[in-house]
Design a protein around this motif. Structure first.
Motif, PDB file in Angstrom:
ATOM      1  N   TYR A  36       5.569  -7.401  -0.299  1.00 26.84           N
ATOM      2  CA  TYR A  36       4.591  -8.222  -1.001  1.00 26.84           C
ATOM      3  C   TYR A  36       3.824  -7.346  -1.978  1.00 26.84           C
ATOM      4  CZ  TYR A  36       0.761 -11.491  -1.752  1.00 26.84           C
ATOM      5  OH  TYR A  36      -0.151 -12.344  -2.316  1.00 26.84           O
ATOM      6  N   ASN A  85       0.606  -6.833  -4.012  1.00 26.43           N
ATOM      7  CA  ASN A  85      -0.781  -7.298  -4.032  1.00 26.43           C
ATOM      8  C   ASN A  85      -1.295  -7.567  -5.435  1.00 26.43           C
ATOM      9  OD1 ASN A  85      -1.160  -7.261  -1.250  1.00 26.43           O
ATOM     10  ND2 ASN A  85      -1.674  -5.080  -1.266  1.00 26.43           N
ATOM     11  N   HIS A 133       3.303 -11.773  -5.479  1.00 22.81           N
ATOM     12  CA  HIS A 133       4.669 -12.233  -5.262  1.00 22.81           C
ATOM     13  C   HIS A 133       5.376 -11.351  -4.239  1.00 22.81           C
ATOM     14  CE1 HIS A 133       4.615 -15.070  -8.580  1.00 22.81           C
ATOM     15  NE2 HIS A 133       4.111 -14.127  -9.367  1.00 22.81           N
ATOM     16  N   PHE A 134       6.331 -11.987  -3.529  1.00 25.66           N
ATOM     17  CA  PHE A 134       7.248 -11.224  -2.692  1.00 25.66           C
ATOM     18  C   PHE A 134       8.410 -10.768  -3.564  1.00 25.66           C
ATOM     19  CE2 PHE A 134       5.267 -13.609   0.788  1.00 25.66           C
ATOM     20  CZ  PHE A 134       5.135 -12.611   1.744  1.00 25.66           C
ATOM     21  N   TYR A 180       7.045 -20.946   0.551  1.00 30.47           N
ATOM     22  CA  TYR A 180       6.637 -20.907  -0.849  1.00 30.47           C
ATOM     23  C   TYR A 180       6.913 -22.266  -1.468  1.00 30.47           C
ATOM     24  CZ  TYR A 180       6.570 -19.901  -5.805  1.00 30.47           C
ATOM     25  OH  TYR A 180       6.295 -19.943  -7.135  1.00 30.47           O
TER      26      TYR A 180
END
Length: 181
Positions: free
Chosen positions: A154, A156, A160-161, A112
């Motif tokens: 995650y 959708n 973001h995680f 990231y």
């Protein structure tokens, strides 16, 4: 000296000792081996040790010494393998291997904003645990645990995680911000 290195039992013990020496040296620099290196190193040390022990056992000529080795081997096998209500030795060995990071169930490398972190999934008693470490290269990671949590996923919808524990949820961006600071 040449005879010592032909002895696989000696090589297995030496590799096992060198593993902890290397871990100690890396720890001084704030690093630790990746899980795949731990696994290969410990597995090869164990296989060489068992192979060397079998060769040593077959080479013993004294009947009393051979019986003593047989009794010791039987006690170790019973302690490690057979349930007593559960295999105590294997449970302790797996727990120890999990503590040093040798056997995570899964390893994820997440990138990231130009930073990489490694997530080690470990099976705990009831839940799984995930520990995040700073990615250094293919062989080592940082030894400081950036975040310990029960898992991550995650999303959708917002892209973001999210990592979560009992009380909070964190984004992977929060972890990367901790690395930057």
């Amino acid at each position: 000296m040449k005879r010592l290195f032909k002895n696989t039992l000696f090589i297995g013990i030496l590799l096992f000792i060198l593993f902890f020496v290397a871990r100690f040296i890396l720890r001084q620099f704030g690093l630790m081996f990746r899980a795949w290196i731990n696994f290969i190193w410990l597995a090869s040390s164990f296989i060489l040790f068992i192979w060397g022990f079998i060769k040593f056992y077959n080479s013993v000529q004294n009947k009393i010494a051979k019986r003593v080795l047989s009794i010791i081997t039987a006690v170790v096998i019973i302690f490690a393998v057979f349930p007593l209500p559960f295999p105590i030795g294997l449970t302790l060995a797996i727990d120890w291997a999990g503590e040093i990071g040798a056997f995570p169930t899964r390893e994820d490398v997440i990138e990231y904003d130009g930073y990489k972190i490694v997530g080690y999934h470990r099976f705990a008693f009831w839940d799984s645990e995930v520990e995040f470490y700073e990615y250094k290269n293919s062989f080592v990671v940082g030894s400081h645990c950036l975040l310990w949590c029960y898992g991550y996923d995650y999303d959708n919808y917002d892209g973001h995680f999210y990592a979560y524990d009992e009380f909070h949820s964190f984004t992977i961006e929060d972890i990367v911000d901790n690395i930057k600071n």
